[in-house]
Write an enzyme that holds these catalytic residues in place. Structure first.
Site, mmCIF file in Angstrom:
data_model
loop_
_atom_site.group_PDB
_atom_site.id
_atom_site.type_symbol
_atom_site.label_atom_id
_atom_site.label_comp_id
_atom_site.label_asym_id
_atom_site.label_seq_id
_atom_site.Cartn_x
_atom_site.Cartn_y
_atom_site.Cartn_z
ATOM 1 N N SER A 1 0.848 -1.198 0.000
ATOM 2 C CA SER A 1 0.000 0.000 0.000
ATOM 3 C C SER A 1 0.881 1.244 0.000
ATOM 4 O O SER A 1 2.071 1.177 0.325
ATOM 5 C CB SER A 1 -0.866 -0.027 1.271
ATOM 6 O OG SER A 1 -1.359 1.250 1.569
ATOM 7 N N TYR B 1 -2.416 -0.452 10.344
ATOM 8 C CA TYR B 1 -2.454 -0.796 8.912
ATOM 9 C C TYR B 1 -1.183 -0.314 8.233
ATOM 10 O O TYR B 1 -0.573 -1.043 7.439
ATOM 11 C CB TYR B 1 -3.693 -0.153 8.284
ATOM 12 C CG TYR B 1 -3.913 -0.492 6.822
ATOM 13 C CD1 TYR B 1 -4.229 -1.785 6.431
ATOM 14 C CD2 TYR B 1 -3.827 0.491 5.836
ATOM 15 C CE1 TYR B 1 -4.449 -2.086 5.093
ATOM 16 C CE2 TYR B 1 -4.054 0.196 4.498
ATOM 17 C CZ TYR B 1 -4.362 -1.091 4.134
ATOM 18 O OH TYR B 1 -4.574 -1.402 2.811
HETATM 19 N N1 LIG Z 1 -8.898 -0.459 -1.578
HETATM 20 C C1 LIG Z 1 -7.772 0.241 -1.570
HETATM 21 O O1 LIG Z 1 -7.729 1.449 -1.826
HETATM 22 C C2 LIG Z 1 -6.486 -0.453 -1.279
HETATM 23 C C3 LIG Z 1 -5.309 0.277 -1.363
HETATM 24 C C4 LIG Z 1 -4.099 -0.350 -1.081
HETATM 25 C C5 LIG Z 1 -4.087 -1.663 -0.739
HETATM 26 N N2 LIG Z 1 -5.242 -2.358 -0.643
HETATM 27 C C6 LIG Z 1 -5.147 -3.775 -0.275
HETATM 28 O O2 LIG Z 1 -5.703 -4.568 -1.296
HETATM 29 C C7 LIG Z 1 -6.184 -5.801 -0.720
HETATM 30 C C8 LIG Z 1 -7.633 -6.010 -1.140
HETATM 31 O O3 LIG Z 1 -8.393 -4.924 -0.620
HETATM 32 P P1 LIG Z 1 -9.908 -4.625 -1.017
HETATM 33 O O4 LIG Z 1 -9.994 -3.157 -1.089
HETATM 34 O O5 LIG Z 1 -10.336 -5.472 -2.160
HETATM 35 O O6 LIG Z 1 -10.619 -5.093 0.329
HETATM 36 P P2 LIG Z 1 -11.874 -6.025 0.581
HETATM 37 O O7 LIG Z 1 -12.940 -5.785 -0.418
HETATM 38 O O8 LIG Z 1 -12.194 -5.880 2.035
HETATM 39 O O9 LIG Z 1 -11.284 -7.487 0.311
HETATM 40 C C9 LIG Z 1 -10.543 -8.217 1.243
HETATM 41 C C10 LIG Z 1 -11.085 -9.623 1.264
HETATM 42 O O10 LIG Z 1 -10.288 -10.393 2.180
HETATM 43 C C11 LIG Z 1 -11.179 -11.167 2.960
HETATM 44 N N3 LIG Z 1 -10.602 -11.529 4.237
HETATM 45 C C12 LIG Z 1 -10.495 -10.763 5.359
HETATM 46 N N4 LIG Z 1 -9.963 -11.468 6.343
HETATM 47 C C13 LIG Z 1 -9.714 -12.705 5.849
HETATM 48 C C14 LIG Z 1 -9.164 -13.888 6.392
HETATM 49 N N5 LIG Z 1 -8.750 -13.939 7.673
HETATM 50 N N6 LIG Z 1 -9.050 -14.967 5.603
HETATM 51 C C15 LIG Z 1 -9.466 -14.935 4.328
HETATM 52 N N7 LIG Z 1 -10.004 -13.847 3.743
HETATM 53 C C16 LIG Z 1 -10.126 -12.744 4.495
HETATM 54 C C17 LIG Z 1 -12.380 -10.276 3.154
HETATM 55 O O11 LIG Z 1 -13.480 -11.045 3.568
HETATM 56 P P3 LIG Z 1 -14.421 -10.579 4.813
HETATM 57 O O12 LIG Z 1 -15.457 -9.745 4.175
HETATM 58 O O13 LIG Z 1 -14.890 -11.881 5.357
HETATM 59 O O14 LIG Z 1 -13.596 -9.815 5.808
HETATM 60 C C18 LIG Z 1 -12.549 -9.702 1.757
HETATM 61 O O15 LIG Z 1 -13.291 -10.577 0.944
HETATM 62 C C19 LIG Z 1 -5.977 -5.652 0.795
HETATM 63 O O16 LIG Z 1 -4.751 -6.235 1.157
HETATM 64 C C20 LIG Z 1 -5.891 -4.162 0.991
HETATM 65 O O17 LIG Z 1 -5.197 -3.831 2.156
HETATM 66 C C21 LIG Z 1 -6.451 -1.799 -0.915
#
Ligand SMILES: NC(=O)c1ccc[n+]([C@@H]2O[C@H](COP(=O)([O-])OP(=O)(O)OC[C@H]3O[C@@H](n4cnc5c(N)ncnc54)[C@H](OP(=O)(O)O)[C@@H]3O)[C@@H](O)[C@H]2O)c1
Length: 278
Positions: free
Chosen positions: A158, A171
């Site tokens: 990130s 985070y």
């Molecule tokens: N969105 C942004 O702007 C952004 C920016 C930089 C980096 N990121 C990174 O990109 C990645 C994806 O983010 P996203 O925005 O797509 O978030 P998201 O929609 O919350 O997706 C994360 C997924 O991981 C699952 N998860 C959480 N805890 C888990 C566990 N213990 N075991 C298995 N699965 C689990 C969540 O399921 P639940 O619903 O069950 O929790 C959700 O389906 C993350 O690492 C995030 O930090 C995102």
């Protein structure tokens, strides 16, 4: 380049790709894009019903297929079970994408919650999910890559890893650790197992998803919060990213086109990390 053109440039036929957090916003979009490149994609998530919904969006008339598997990235036993399920369906995992991760409101400072009062459970959860939730899948799926002498791992870091953002200390620290671990594992795999095992990461800028919507937009009006406005003001391209913005870099990093690339973290941020603010 649109998605069709991109997909015509990358072919992952007969390749097994496992995406942790594959039912999430970014993971789900990445899964759809890679099935469209003929990959066999395993969606690992705790929410199997959500994973089903992602699979319903998979493109048809391609060679790529999908499977959903229950897995908790903080529970080794479930990861081992998922590995067996995926192997039976598609064969061993060639490419691991660690997309499970995220922040949580309870680990975020606010007018009502000072840094000094952030609850231990919340801090531990965010730290563990992002760091251990990346390391443990690398142990389980990376072991067989080491035995075979090839494989690819892609982590998700990130902007916080480069310079911490305000309000989200756990985070920020955890993503900095993901960047550090990516470099560590890249060196470890190449020196101890095979130079054909590559480990890289992407560092997305700002994408509106469920984990950050409460920080970037007002839940009642949908208007940008001051924080959302500030992010756009510091993003030279003046917009949030869309999942499609990630695809080109991801496909390149996991493909043989990046055969000599390991241990890098590629920012995909509209210029945020390059901009001093002046
Ligand atoms: N969105 C942004 O702007 C952004 C920016 C930089 C980096 N990121 C990174 O990109 C990645 C994806 O983010 P996203 O925005 O797509 O978030 P998201 O929609 O919350 O997706 C994360 C997924 O991981 C699952 N998860 C959480 N805890 C888990 C566990 N213990 N075991 C298995 N699965 C689990 C969540 O399921 P639940 O619903 O069950 O929790 C959700 O389906 C993350 O690492 C995030 O930090 C995102």
């Amino acid at each position: 380049m649109n998605l069709e053109e991109l997909q015509a440039s990358y072919d992952f036929s007969d390749c097994t790709i496992l995406i942790t957090g594959g039912a999430g916003i970014l993971g789900g979009e990445i899964a759809c894009a890679l099935v469209g490149c003929n990959a066999n994609v395993a969606i690992l998530d705790r929410d199997i019903e959500l994973a089903k919904k992602v699979m319903e969006r998979f493109p048809t008339r391609v060679k790529g297929r999908g499977v959903r598997v229950y897995g908790d990235v903080l529970n080794l036993e479930t990861l081992h079970q998922a590995n067996e399920t995926v192997k039976a369906e598609f064969g061993a995992v060639d490419i691991l994408i660690n997309a499970a991760g995220g922040n949580h409101p309870s680990a975020t400072t606010s007018a009502d919650l000072s840094f000094f009062d952030l609850p231990l459970d919340a801090l531990r959860h965010v730290g563990d999910l992002n760091l251990l939730g990346t390391i443990l899948p690398c142990q389980v799926f990376g072991r067989e890559m080491a035995e075979r002498g090839n494989g690819v791992i892609l982590n998700i870091s990130s902007m916080n890893a480069i310079r911490p953002l305000t309000r989200i200390p756990a985070y920020s620290a955890a993503k900095a650790a993901v960047t550090n671990f990516t470099q560590w594992l890249a060196v470890h795999m190449a020196q101890n197992y095979s130079p054909r095992i590559r480990v890289n990461a992407i560092a997305p800028g700002f994408f509106l998803t469920e984990q950050n919507r409460f920080l970037l937009t007002d839940k009642d009006t949908g208007e940008l919060t001051p924080r959302g406005q500030s992010i756009l003001a510091h993003t030279p391209m003046n917009r949030f990213g869309t999942p499609e913005d990630l695809f080109g870099a991801i496909m390149w990093l996991i493909s043989p086109a990046a055969a000599f690339v390991t241990g890098v973290v590629v920012p995909i941020d509209g210029g945020f990390s390059a901009f001093s603010g002046v």
